[in-house]
Enzyme design. Structure first.
Site, PDB file in Angstrom:
ATOM      1  N   GLU A  63      11.882 -20.812 -39.507  1.00 50.69           N
ATOM      2  CA  GLU A  63      13.101 -19.702 -39.630  1.00 50.69           C
ATOM      3  C   GLU A  63      13.298 -19.743 -37.997  1.00 50.69           C
ATOM      4  O   GLU A  63      12.534 -19.166 -37.088  1.00 50.69           O
ATOM      5  CB  GLU A  63      12.175 -18.340 -39.797  1.00 50.69           C
ATOM      6  CG  GLU A  63      13.021 -17.340 -39.841  1.00 50.69           C
ATOM      7  CD  GLU A  63      12.408 -15.812 -39.366  1.00 50.69           C
ATOM      8  OE1 GLU A  63      12.967 -14.656 -39.692  1.00 50.69           O
ATOM      9  OE2 GLU A  63      11.362 -15.995 -38.751  1.00 50.69           O
ATOM     10  N   ASP A  83       7.289 -18.804 -39.538  1.00 54.15           N
ATOM     11  CA  ASP A  83       7.880 -17.573 -39.347  1.00 54.15           C
ATOM     12  C   ASP A  83       8.183 -17.609 -37.689  1.00 54.15           C
ATOM     13  O   ASP A  83       7.293 -18.173 -36.722  1.00 54.15           O
ATOM     14  CB  ASP A  83       6.944 -16.501 -39.582  1.00 54.15           C
ATOM     15  CG  ASP A  83       7.580 -15.056 -39.178  1.00 54.15           C
ATOM     16  OD1 ASP A  83       8.766 -14.881 -39.743  1.00 54.15           O
ATOM     17  OD2 ASP A  83       7.138 -14.591 -38.399  1.00 54.15           O
TER      18      ASP A  83
END
Length: 752
Positions: A485, A432
């Protein structure tokens, strides 16, 4: 005099006894005051057995607050101890020959006798090599050394605790087992490494605990959960919980041996992103979320039927606030207890593998919350985070940023990633907020950030951390995939580390997501002027190994659902969404959609409620669901749709410039270009009759997918199932076909 132990018989005519001494002979008043006041920094030098060589005796001390009396017991001989302080400090001087004594205590509380072991009689547990490797940032299986571990030491079962807190003046393990009294189980500090340890006998699985820490400035910190703890209480409680090591997943062996082929650049990868707490709920039981076992009962047959190759769980590392969805974790080694135990999650992974479904999990190494029980100023200093808020505090999320300059912090995070891959046999991690780690000026105005040593805005240490993370994960867990990401144009996210890249396997294509959703939200009458929002993505589609992601981020914070962004009346919204999915599944790149998008969830996602499964009573929503199922099965069965997802030779534009009619036509190819698929997407509600499009060869072409079909609740606009190619060059192709393009629809054709 000899002591009776299990291996040594007493010497004849030499009974065990104490010497007659005053209490001041057994302990210095300053040490007593430090212990009673909770300020003793080295209790192992005071409590437990200590050899008085001058007197040829052992002095044994214990601190048991509230005890009325205490005896030290060697086999069946008990010696009453002298009470040195009314708070519960006891001691005895015992004559013996050299040799570390084995004994236990018999303490009387409220008229009851209780036998207990002395944690201060056990030797150092950690060895110097483990400590050195942690300090160097190379203790990659740190969960086997730090945290709380079930252990049998000298025939006594208990739990060994070890925690990193270098600036602390005192660290204690506290819990119900010692009435949360930080004076009872003060840990020993292992020289300047700053690791504290203790072995506590008699504890059991499911006992809860925290660390009580006196910081560098002498102040008592909030009670801390264990950074390396492997389980926790169910929120809002937040103590760590003792567990046995996660059992091996032997039933996954066949899956693990073959997963290389499932994660290659030429593999079909279609991911169903899931928030475990809101996939389904139990309204009849207070709207509670499903357990890991119940989730498997619903999720596994559904994902298998829908044709997805993988499930990706939003973060399951323990976190305090439901509204963070797991993206502000405090337990990087703890499976969240919201839905069950670590073993129950392990079993869910095994069941998914048995159903031929891969498992990815979100991993959050970018930041952590400032909750008092977490890592925030863990030992009274900025230990895990940067001390300077320009480096250590995230202005968007109001969280702390890890200090990647410290080898121990890098070790903590990399080992955490390896823990999930090793213990639960998950198949990869989606990392993330990579962009927030890469750039020192991320979400910061001028003057709010500190340049690197070269004056630039790149976080050099974070770059090195990500390279190390990927090297270790790919090196230690065979056949997995690491997904980034990352939302910027950073070059080389998926390039190998030896070639200067970050070393990820795949990267979410957030540019494609943004552009295409913006295009789809426009009224079709305006799309002709924004044709490039679809075509631009093909200009960089192979610069990384991309995954096309319609994630949870696209259905929150007032954005609505994917379906609600489609323009027009209900018929047009369904048709737009079906055409969009046809474009997505034919477009180069692996696929990911968030749960609910596959059946056109209408409302924005609500993490506190269930998906709106009742919508499947309506034919439009069933139609979208059926389309996604068929798209997945086509994507998996047709090599032309997946083998060259990450290779420009697997894609050819046929019509990229038909902006006036908002039509897109392109070819997808398999490895040796022996198989092909023609995708035609009409993004207007106007049917295109007698529409000519170029094809690479003669022969018949058959329609294998039509999103306007009645099977998908489309209008079933008339058109042939097969067409014959004509020897008419068109669109740069030697042949062409003429057919009808249904309104707001996608067609897939292959040679008949």
């Amino acid at each position: 005099m000899a002591i009776r132990t299990r291996k040594q018989k007493p010497v004849a005519d030499t009974p065990l006894h104490t010497t007659h001494t005053m209490s001041t002979d057994l302990a210095h008043p300053d040490e007593i005051a430090a212990l009673i006041g909770g300020r003793h920094a080295n209790p192992f030098a005071f409590l437990g057995p200590h050899l008085d060589e001058a007197a040829s005796t052992w002095i044994i001390r214990c601190f048991l607050p509230g005890a009325e009396s205490v005896a030290v017991v060697f086999e069946d001989q008990a010696v009453e101890m002298v009470q040195l302080h009314k708070e519960g400090l006891f001691a005895a001087r015992i004559e013996l020959v050299p040799g570390r004594p084995h004994y236990h205590f018999k303490a009387r509380w409220d008229g009851r006798d209780i036998a207990l072991e002395d944690p201060f009689r056990f030797p150092v547990i950690l060895n110097g090599k483990e400590i050195l490797r942690f300090r160097q940032g190379q203790l990659w299986r740190a969960w086997e050394t730090l945290g709380a571990r079930s252990l049998t030491l000298e025939g006594v079962h208990g739990f060994a605790f070890a925690v990193w807190a270098p600036a602390a003046q005192r660290v204690s393990v506290v819990g119900p087992f010692n009435n949360w009294d930080g004076r009872r189980h003060i840990m020993r500090k292992l020289h300047d490494a700053g690791i504290w340890e203790i072995f506590i006998p008699g504890l059991s699985v499911d006992d809860i605990y925290k660390y009580e820490i006196i910081g560098a400035d002498g102040s008592l910190q909030p009670l801390k959960s264990d950074p390396f703890g492997q389980a926790a209480e169910v929120r809002p409680a937040n103590a760590s919980r003792l567990v046995e090591p996660v059992k091996a997943n032997n039933q996954d062996q066949n899956w693990l041996e073959n997963r290389h082929s499932r994660h290659g650049l030429d593999a079909p990868i279609s991911v169903y992103e899931v928030h475990a707490g809101s996939f389904r709920r139990k309204p009849e039981e207070g709207n509670r979320p499903l357990t890991y076992g119940e989730l498997g009962d619903w999720l596994i047959p559904y994902v298998r039927e829908m044709g997805f190759t993988h499930v990706q769980f939003m973060p399951l590392t323990e976190y305090p606030f439901d509204g963070s969805w797991g993206y502000q974790p405090v337990g990087m080694y703890a499976v969240t207890s919201r839905y069950g135990s670590p073993d129950e999650f392990r079993d869910l992974v095994a069941r998914l593998h048995a159903a031929d479904i891969g498992v990815l999990c979100d991993f959050v190494p970018a930041h952590f919350p400032i909750d008092g029980h977490g890592l925030n100023r863990f030992d009274g200093t900025a230990l895990y985070e940067h001390a300077d808020p320009r480096l250590g505090f995230h202005p968007d999320w109001k969280t702390n940023i890890y200090d990647f300059t410290k080898p121990e912090v890098v070790n903590f995070l990399v080992s955490s990633a390896l823990y999930w891959l090793d213990r639960f046999k998950i198949d990869g991690l989606r990392v993330d907020a990579v962009s927030s780690m890469l750039y020192l000026d991320y979400s910061r105005a001028e003057g709010e950030w500190i340049p690197n040593i070269y004056g630039g805005n790149i976080n050099l240490e974070a770059v090195q951390f990500m390279r190390r993370l990927n090297e270790m994960c790919y090196g230690e867990a065979d056949g997995i995939m690491m997904v980034a990401e990352e939302s910027t144009a950073w070059a080389g996210v998926c390039k190998p580390t030896y070639d200067g890249g970050l070393g990820f396997g795949f990267k979410w294509n957030l540019g494609w997501m943004h552009d295409t959703l913006q295009y789809m939200s426009r009224d079709p009458i305006h799309r002709a002027w924004h044709h490039g929002e679809i075509t631009f993505g093909l200009a960089y589609a192979w610069s990384e190994n991309f995954m096309l992601a319609l994630s949870h981020d696209e259905v929150v914070h007032g954005k609505g659902s994917i379906f609600s962004r489609m323009p027009g009346d209900d018929w047009q919204r369904y048709a737009n969404l079906r055409a969009y999915y046809a474009l997505m599944w034919a477009h180069p790149g692996k696929k990911l959609i968030f749960m609910g998008a596959e059946f056109a969830q209408v409302a924005e996602w609500n993490y506190e409620g269930s998906l709106d499964w009742h919508l499947l009573d309506q034919p439009g929503h069933r139609g979208v669901q059926s389309l996604v199922r068929d798209l997945n099965h086509l994507y998996r069965s047709l090599p032309a749709l997946h083998q060259r997802d990450c290779d420009p030779s697997g894609f050819d534009w046929v019509q990229a410039d038909a902006a006036d009619v908002s039509v897109f036509a392109f070819l997808r190819w398999n490895h040796d270009r022996s198989e092909k698929l023609l995708a035609l997407i009409n993004m207007t509600p106007v049917p295109r009759t007698e529409y000519r499009v170029g094809v690479p060869h003669a022969g018949r072409w058959k329609v294998i997918l039509n999103t306007d079909s009645a099977a998908y609740h489309g209008s079933n606009y008339d058109g042939p199932d097969q067409v014959e190619a004509e020897a008419v060059a068109f669109n740069g192709q030697p042949h062409s076909i003429v057919l009808t393009l249904p309104p707001l629809a996608g067609l897939y054709l292959i040679p008949a």
